[in-house]
Design a protein around this motif. Structure first.
Motif, short mmCIF file in Angstrom:
data_model
loop_
_atom_site.label_atom_id
_atom_site.label_comp_id
_atom_site.label_asym_id
_atom_site.label_seq_id
_atom_site.Cartn_x
_atom_site.Cartn_y
_atom_site.Cartn_z
N THR A 95 27.15 -31.46 53.98
CA THR A 95 27.94 -32.63 54.37
C THR A 95 27.55 -33.10 55.78
O THR A 95 26.71 -32.51 56.43
N HIS A 96 28.20 -34.17 56.23
CA HIS A 96 27.97 -34.67 57.58
C HIS A 96 29.02 -34.15 58.55
O HIS A 96 29.00 -34.47 59.72
N GLU A 124 25.79 -39.27 61.27
CA GLU A 124 24.63 -39.41 60.37
C GLU A 124 24.84 -40.43 59.25
O GLU A 124 23.90 -41.10 58.85
N SER A 125 26.09 -40.55 58.77
CA SER A 125 26.29 -41.41 57.61
C SER A 125 26.33 -42.89 57.99
O SER A 125 25.92 -43.74 57.21
N THR A 126 26.81 -43.22 59.21
CA THR A 126 26.89 -44.64 59.59
C THR A 126 25.77 -45.02 60.56
O THR A 126 25.58 -46.19 60.88
#
Ligand code: SAH
Length: 460
Positions: A153-154, A190-192
């Motif tokens: 996961t992040h 990391e995700s955005t």
């Protein structure tokens, strides 16, 4: 044989550990791999994935713990996954690593007699890493926290004092955190792909006590960086502070650009009496205590008396080459990464070593070229390849050159065994095998091997 299916409950005694550290147990000849178990544990587990002859099961309950089972020292050992063997005593771990080397050399290498010396373990197997890279994120209260990524996961699980790293890490991270809070600097997400503060890289010279901090940012500058520098300089040993710009959407930690904030841009350390200059981007062995033992063993196996010509293939920043150069007439290093060779030359200069020469390129290209074009010669060849081992072309050339000794340093005993087999079939005999534990509490182990030429080469 029983027909096992998912969710079946099994009871087994763990008899062995796999290459990746899972416990192995058997029920009527059917093999189970069970994570988080130790040799000697009697466990109950639940079948997760069932194949024809083997399956994976989840540990449900320890019915009777093994005598070598210990409580992990690190409270987040299980979630982190960086250490795979913290539930097993260090003595047992060293035995496991020796068996792994022996097993590969007999099974894959086809050797019957393995001249093995006792593995070199650590007297104090904690806080051995001179390098740490902590990612930043937010905790559940929305406060910045450094630690490690939870599984795939992040999300970051907070852990600012990894027990494999130096104690100063916590102090450095605390000061960076205070700076982030004071100036409302967001950790990178990391995700955005938003947020400024990416990983913090910390390195320490164990012999010199010098500290390096390199803060990776998703931007061009760090607000009020002079204040962070001031704060970090209060930590004893702080020698080099820099920023690294990484604006890419990637899980590669460091970008190419380093901006110096304080100090010379590098720290210095010693292995034995050889001095090395370490900048944020350069490669350097992470366990200096064991590296010294590893290189001393390689040097001993090389059997140098001062008159030899030595080739050091896969030489990185020339660490082994410079170590050997102290006792040889001439050392040639070969390495594929050009920057590493720049460091190797710089390190040679720094130590006043004039009998080392370096080539950039693949070992399997440079060595045959040099041999065919210039008829280069070697008394001893040292190799320290990456996990995949040596290319066959490289081994073929080594055999043609016919050095008296080949010293093989390996981080993967399976490919090591494959390559030793090749050399054994080409006139070399196995003289010494010795493990060196560079990474306590993980499944990784290094091996040093000496092979000697037994008969005169008949290939040319
Ligand atoms: N001996 C060094 C580094 C060993 S790591 C030390 O102890 O510090 C293995 C090195 O092999 C890495 O630096 C990697 O860049 C290099 N390498 C990988 N493939 C190679 C190839 N085909 N030829 C030469 N070097 C290679």
């Amino acid at each position: 044989m029983a027909d096992w299916k998912k969710n079946d409950r099994i009871q087994v005694i763990i008899e062995d550990l796999s290459e990746t550290g899972e416990g192995i147990g058997k029920t009527d000849g059917f093999t189970w791999f069970i994570k988080d178990t130790v040799i000697g544990d009697h466990v109950e587990a639940k079948a997760m994935k069932v194949k024809k002859n083997y399956g994976f099961a989840h540990l449900e309950q320890i019915i009777k713990p093994s005598e070598s089972r210990i409580t992990p020292l690190c409270p987040v050992a299980k979630q982190c996954g960086g250490c795979q063997l913290q539930t097993m005593s260090y003595e047992e771990e060293l035995r496991y690593k020796e068996r792994k080397i022996y097993g590969n050399i007999t099974r894959i290498g086809g050797f019957q007699d393995v001249p093995m010396l006792p593995i070199m373990g650590m007297d104090e197997p904690w806080r051995y890493r001179n390098k740490a890279q902590f990612p930043w994120g937010l905790d559940k209260d929305g406060k910045p926290v450094a630690g490690f990524y939870a599984g795939r996961t992040h999300a970051i699980i907070g852990c600012e004092d990894c027990l494999l790293g130096v104690e100063e890490n916590r102090e450095v991270l605390g000061r960076i955190k205070a700076h982030m809070e004071r100036y409302h600097l967001a950790p990178y997400d990391e995700s955005t792909h938003k947020g400024l503060i990416r990983h913090t890289l910390i390195r320490k010279g164990f012999q010199t006590g010098e500290l390096m901090v390199c803060q990776v940012i998703n931007g061009n500058q760090l607000p009020h960086s002079e204040e962070l520098v001031k704060s970090l300089l209060e930590i004893p040993g702080m020698t080099s502070i820099s920023l690294n710009v990484n604006k890419e959407q990637t899980n590669v930690i460091l970008g190419n650009k380093v901006e110096n904030l304080f100090g010379p841009g590098y720290i210095t350390d010693y292995i034995g009496s050889v001095q090395y200059r370490i900048s944020p981007l350069s490669f350097y062995q992470v366990n200096p205590v064991q590296t010294k033992k590893l290189y001393e063993t390689a040097l001993e196996y090389a059997g140098l008396t001062g008159g030899e010509t030595v080739w050091d293939l896969y030489c990185g920043i020339g660490t082994i080459s410079l170590f050997l150069a102290q006792k040889a007439k001439k050392v040639y290093g070969v390495e594929i990464v050009p920057q590493a060779i720049d460091d190797a030359r710089e390190n040679a200069r720094l130590n006043g070593i004039e009998n080392a020469e370096f080539f950039v390129g693949k070992a399997e290209k440079v060595l045959p070229e040099q041999f065919e074009k210039n008829q280069v010669y070697a008394d001893v060849i040292v190799v320290d390849p990456p996990r995949k081992g040596c290319d066959e072309k490289c081994l073929e050339t080594i055999v043609k050159m016919g050095p008296k000794r080949v010293v093989y340093v390996s981080c993967d005993s399976a490919t090591l065994a494959r390559d030793l087999k090749y050399l054994a079939e080409s006139g070399y005999e196995l003289v010494r095998v010795r493990g060196c534990d560079m990474f306590p509490w993980t499944t990784h182990v290094e091996t040093v091997v000496l092979m000697s030429r037994v008969k005169v080469n008949t290939m040319f």
